[in-house]
Design an enzyme around this catalytic site. Structure first.
Site, PDB file in Angstrom:
ATOM      1  N   GLU A  86       0.787  -1.227   0.000  1.00 50.00           N
ATOM      2  CA  GLU A  86       0.000   0.000   0.000  1.00 50.00           C
ATOM      3  C   GLU A  86       0.826   1.288   0.000  1.00 50.00           C
ATOM      4  OE1 GLU A  86      -3.506   0.333  -0.068  1.00 50.00           O
ATOM      5  OE2 GLU A  86      -3.268  -1.753  -0.709  1.00 50.00           O
ATOM      6  N   SER A 460     -52.258 -31.607  34.627  1.00 50.87           N
ATOM      7  CA  SER A 460     -51.922 -32.072  35.984  1.00 50.87           C
ATOM      8  C   SER A 460     -50.535 -31.661  36.438  1.00 50.87           C
ATOM      9  CB  SER A 460     -52.054 -33.599  36.052  1.00 50.87           C
ATOM     10  OG  SER A 460     -53.403 -33.978  35.860  1.00 50.87           O
TER      11      SER A 460
END
Length: 782
Positions: A86, A460
Site C-alpha cells: 500500500e 396435571s
C-alpha cells in the site's frame, strides 16, 4: 528584449494569481475540515464476544466485526506486507507522495480507467475516518490537507495503528485481527508470511481478491505482494520463495457454538440490559454458563423423541413428482448432503423409485436402496392437505417424496416431517444456572421459542402447587380426600361441569399422596374446594408464573395457560423452597475490562460459585425463601412417589432418586413432564403449534417423559447419585398406603411416610367415615 519582459511579467502575474487561488482554496477547504479528535479518541465499533466458563469463544455479536489490537502486538511481517502493498515510502513522506500520485495518474491515463491508486496510508486514514467515500476533486483536496495535518499530529506508528485496526478486508472483517480470525481462524501472531501477504493484498479490492470466493485471483495477488516485499527489502528472497510455495488455504467461518433457544435467551437478556448498540458495537466480554454437550444432548433427545412420536401419527399423503423431474430433484439433494450416514435424530428427503409387495426402493440423493414398508395407518383422504395425491392409493407409489431417518445403527427408517412440536428447559440446581434450552424440533435462532413464547395448558403438571399449598395449611401426605364423581351447575341441564378422571376410574377415599401420585382429578378439585380458591390464588403469587389466574375450580386441573419457562422456574421453588432466576449470563465486562454485570445463581456467585453473597444489585440479589424447607421436602417426597408408584414410573429408568409430575390436557392436546433430582430440574412440553389432539396415547408419560429421561440421563453423567436431603423438622412413620393410618405391618401397601414433626397420625381404629365425623381432616365435600 521587451517581449521577454512582458512574458516574464505575465508569467509572474499568472504565478501570483495561481498562488493566490491555491492559497484561497487551501484556506477555504482547511476551514471546513473536520476535527482530528475522532482519531485521538479512537473508539471503534468492536465485536462483543461470548465465552463459556472455560474461556472458549462460543459466539460473537457485531455490526462491524473488529478486534482491536495495540500497535506493539502487530507482527512486523504483517506491517511490512501492508507497507509493501500500500505505501512503501510510508515512513519517508509527509502524508502525501507526489511521485506516487504522478505515477498513478500516468498509469490511469494510459489505461483509460483507474488501475492504480496514488493515496498513501495516511490519506486512506483521512478518507476512512473523516471523509465521505465520494469521488471528486474537492474530496481529494480535503484528503491531502487532512493527511498533512494527521502527519503533524500523530506519529507514524499511531497512524499505522489506526489504519490496520479500521480497514475493511472483506468477509465481514474490519481490521487485521478480525481478518486473521475470519479467513484463517488464527491470532495475528500465528500468521505465516504468506497469510500476511494475502491479507495485505485485500485492501485494493476485498471482494475481487477474497480467497474463499476467487482463489486463483487471491493467489496471484498474494504472490504480487510477496514480490513487492522482496523488492522493498521487507523479506528475503528465500522467505518469499518459501511463502510462494505455501498453498492458499482458508478456514470456514467459525460456527457459533452457542445455539438454539439458549442462544436467543442470552441475546435477549443482553439486549434488554445493555441495548443493541452497546451489544453489537461495544466490544463486551461476556461469560455465560453454557455447556455445549448438555445443549447438544437436549436437542438430540427432543428431536429423537418427536420423531418417535411421529411414528404413531397418521401417515400423511406424500408429495408426488413426475418422473421427468426425478434427476433434477436427486441432484439437488446430493448437493446438500455432507454425510452418507444419518444420525437417529436427522431426517432427509428421498424419492420412491420402485415398489414391491413388502419393500420400497428409495433414492436419497447419494444412493438408492431397498427398505421395508412400515405398518403405518394412513390419514383419511378427506383430511389430506395433498388432495391430488389423496385420490391415489393409500400406499407408497413410485414418484412419492418420503422422509428417511437414521436408525442409530447405520441404517434408515421411513418417517415424515413432524406434525408435533416440543420444547425443553433444564436448570442446574447446584449451580443455579440455565443448563439447556431447546425451542423446538428444528429451531432456528431468532425463531419462535416455545420455551417462553408458547402459552399452553399445563394440565396435571400444575397440581403440585395446589398440594404444597395444602401442606402449608396443615394437611399431611396421609390426609384423606375423596375421589368420587362430582357435578357443578347452575340448575340448568345445559350448563353444568362434570369433571372426570383419566379413563373415568374413581378410587373413593384416598390419601393426599395417592391423589398426587395417580393424578386424580376429582380428588384435586375437592382439595381446592376445601382449601379455598382465594387461599390458593394468594399462594400462587409466590411463584414466577408470570400471570394472574381466574377464580375457578378448574385451576386444580391446570386449566389455565403458562409457558414452559414459567412452569419450570416455578418448579424451582418446589425443588429448593426458594425463588430465584436461573442465570443465563454470569458476567459482562466492557472493552477496558471493567465489570458491568455479575449474577448470583440462587445464593452463589455465578462466576466463582462461592456463597452466600450479599445483595449488591438486582442481578446480585440472592434467592427469596418461599416455602418452608419442610414443606419443600414433603412435596418433593410426594412427587418421588409419582415416579416410584404413579404416572411417572417410566422415569425409574434414570436410576437415581427423582421427583416429577406428568401433565396431560383434554384430548391429549398438550403433554408435559416436569421432574428433578437434587442436581438438575428439567421440564418438557409436547404438542402441536395449533392446538389439536395428538392421539389418545399421547399422555405426559408417553409423549414428554421419554424426552425428559434421555436428556436427564446425559445431564447426570459423571454426577454422583444423591437423594434429597432431609431437613430438620421431619419425622417418618410407617402408614397404610390406602388409609394413611399408622401400621406395624410390612408389605406393598405400607409406606415409610414423611411428616412435619408433630403432625404424624396417631394409631386409631376409626374408619375413614368415622374420622370424618370427628373432623380429624378437611371435609370431604360430599
Amino acid at each position: 528584449m521587451r517581449i521577454f519582459s512582458i512574458l516574464f511579467k505575465l508569467l509572474l502575474v499568472v504565478t501570483l494569481l495561481a498562488g493566490l487561488t491555491v492559497g484561497a482554496a487551501f484556506l477555504y477547504y482547511a476551514s471546513t475540515l473536520p476535527s482530528l479528535s475522532v482519531l485521538s479518541d479512537y473508539k471503534p465499533w468492536l465485536a462483543s464476544r461470548v465465552y463459556n466458563p472455560d474461556g472458549k469463544l462460543i459466539a460473537e455479536y457485531a455490526d462491524e466485526h473488529r478486534i482491536l489490537v495495540p500497535f506493539e502486538k502487530l507482527p512486523k511481517q504483517l506491517i511490512h506486507a501492508f507497507l509493501a502493498a500500500e505505501d512503501q515510502q510510508f515512513y519517508e513522506h509527509p502524508g502525501i507522495n507526489p511521485a506516487r500520485i504522478l505515477s498513478a495518474a500516468v498509469a490511469n491515463l494510459k489505461a483509460g480507467h483507474t488501475v492504480q491508486g496514488g493515496s498513501t496510508i495516511t490519506q486512506q486514514v483521512a478518507k476512512n475516518f473523516l471523509l465521505s467515500p465520494e469521488r471528486s476533486l474537492a474530496r481529494k483536496i480535503r484528503e491531502a490537507i487532512l493527511a498533512y495535518r494527521i502527519e503533524q499530529t500523530f506519529t507514524k506508528d499511531e497512524i499505522l495503528y489506526l489504519y490496520l485496526n479500521q480497514i475493511y478486508l472483506g468477509r465481514g472483517a474490519y481490521g487485521v485481527a478480525s481478518a486473521a480470525w475470519r479467513y484463517f481462524h488464527k491470532r495475528l501472531d500465528e500468521l505465516t508470511l504468506a497469510e500476511c501477504a494475502m491479507l495485505a493484498g485485500l485492501p485494493k479490492a476485498p471482494s475481487k481478491y477474497a480467497p474463499h470466493l476467487h482463489p486463483k485471483l487471491a493467489l496471484q495477488r498474494r504472490n504480487t505482494v510477496l514480490s513487492l516485499m522482496e523488492k522493498s527489502h521487507f523479506a528475503s528472497a528465500d522467505e518469499v520463495a518459501r511463502a510462494m510455495r505455501e498453498p492458499l488455504k482458508t478456514a470456514p467461518l467459525p460456527k457459533a457454538k452457542l445455539v438454539n433457544a439458549y442462544a436467543d435467551e442470552v441475546y435477549r437478556q443482553l439486549e434488554k440490559r445493555f441495548g443493541s448498540k452497546a451489544l453489537r458495537r461495544g466490544g463486551l466480554s461476556i461469560v455465560v454458563p453454557y455447556d455445549a454437550e448438555a445443549e447438544t444432548a437436549a436437542i438430540h433427545a427432543l428431536r429423537r423423541g418427536v420423531l418417535n412420536l411421529e411414528q404413531e401419527q397418521f401417515y400423511r399423503f406424500p408429495r408426488h413428482v413426475d418422473r421427468t423431474h426425478w434427476k433434477e430433484l436427486i441432484d439437488q439433494w446430493a448437493s446438500k448432503r455432507d454425510s452418507k450416514v444419518l444420525a437417529d435424530d436427522e431426517i432427509v428427503p428421498a424419492l420412491v423409485i420402485e415398489t414391491s409387495k413388502h419393500r420400497l426402493r428409495v433414492h436419497d440423493g447419494l444412493k438408492s436402496f431397498w427398505i421395508s414398508k412400515p405398518k403405518w395407518q394412513w390419514e383419511k383422504p378427506e383430511q389430506a392437505i395433498n388432495q391430488e395425491r389423496a385420490k391415489g392409493p393409500r400406499t407408497w407409489i413410485a414418484g412419492d417424496i418420503v422422509m428417511l431417518q437414521g436408525d442409530g445403527h447405520g441404517g434408515v427408517r421411513l418417517t415424515q416431517s413432524p406434525s408435533i412440536e416440543a420444547a425443553l428447559y433444564s436448570i442446574d440446581l447446584e449451580r443455579g444456572t440455565m443448563l439447556a434450552r431447546v425451542g423446538g424440533f428444528d429451531y432456528q435462532v431468532g425463531g419462535f421459542d416455545r420455551v417462553s413464547q408458547a402459552k399452553r395448558q399445563p394440565g396435571s403438571a400444575f397440581k403440585p402447587f395446589l398440594y404444597v399449598t395444602a401442606l402449608e395449611n396443615g394437611m399431611t401426605p396421609a390426609s384423606i380426600i375423596m375421589d368420587a364423581p362430582i357435578v357443578f351447575g347452575n340448575g340448568s341441564f345445559d350448563e353444568y361441569w362434570r369433571p372426570d378422571n383419566y379413563k373415568n376410574r374413581f378410587a373413593g377415599p384416598v390419601t393426599l399422596r395417592d391423589a398426587l401420585e395417580h393424578s386424580r382429578n376429582l380428588a384435586s378439585i375437592r382439595l381446592l374446594q376445601d382449601l379455598g380458591i382465594e387461599r390458593f390464588l394468594l399462594a400462587l403469587e409466590n411463584y414466577p408464573l408470570g400471570r394472574s389466574f381466574p377464580k375457578q375450580l378448574a385451576l386444580a386441573l391446570g386449566v389455565t395457560e403458562v409457558s414452559l419457562e414459567a412452569l419450570t422456574e416455578s418448579y424451582v421453588v418446589l425443588a429448593t423452597g426458594q425463588r430465584w432466576k436461573p442465570v443465563a449470563i454470569a458476567q459482562v465486562q466492557d472493552r477496558f475490562g471493567h465489570t458491568l454485570h455479575r449474577s448470583v445463581a440462587g445464593n452463589r456467585c455465578a462466576v466463582c460459585h462461592q456463597g452466600p453473597v450479599p445483595a449488591a444489585s438486582d442481578s446480585m440479589r440472592p434467592a427469596t425463601r418461599v416455602l418452608d424447607p419442610v414443606d419443600s421436602f414433603l412435596i418433593t417426597n410426594m412427587m418421588k412417589g409419582v415416579i416410584e408408584h404413579g404416572t411417572g414410573r417410566r422415569a425409574l429408568a434414570l436410576g437415581r432418586p427423582a421427583a416429577g409430575k406428568t401433565g396431560t390436557t383434554n384430548k391429549q392436546v398438550d403433554a408435559w413432564f416436569m421432574g428433578y433430582t437434587p442436581q438438575v430440574l428439567t421440564g418438557v412440553w409436547v404438542g402441536r403449534d395449533i392446538p389439536s389432539s395428538m392421539g389418545r396415547r399421547q399422555t405426559g408419560a408417553h409423549a414428554a417423559l421419554p424426552i425428559w429421561l434421555e436428556a436427564m440421563k446425559h445431564f447426570h453423567q459423571n454426577r454422583p447419585i444423591r437423594d434429597f436431603p432431609v431437613p430438620d423438622g421431619i419425622e417418618f412413620l410407617d402408614v397404610d398406603r390406602k388409609t394413611g393410618q399408622p401400621t406395624q405391618q410390612d408389605g406393598h401397601d405400607v409406606i415409610h411416610e414423611a411428616f412435619r414433626a408433630g403432625t404424624a397420625p396417631l394409631p386409631s381404629k376409626a374408619s375413614p367415615d368415622q374420622r370424618n365425623e370427628d373432623g380429624s381432616f378437611f371435609e370431604l365435600g360430599l
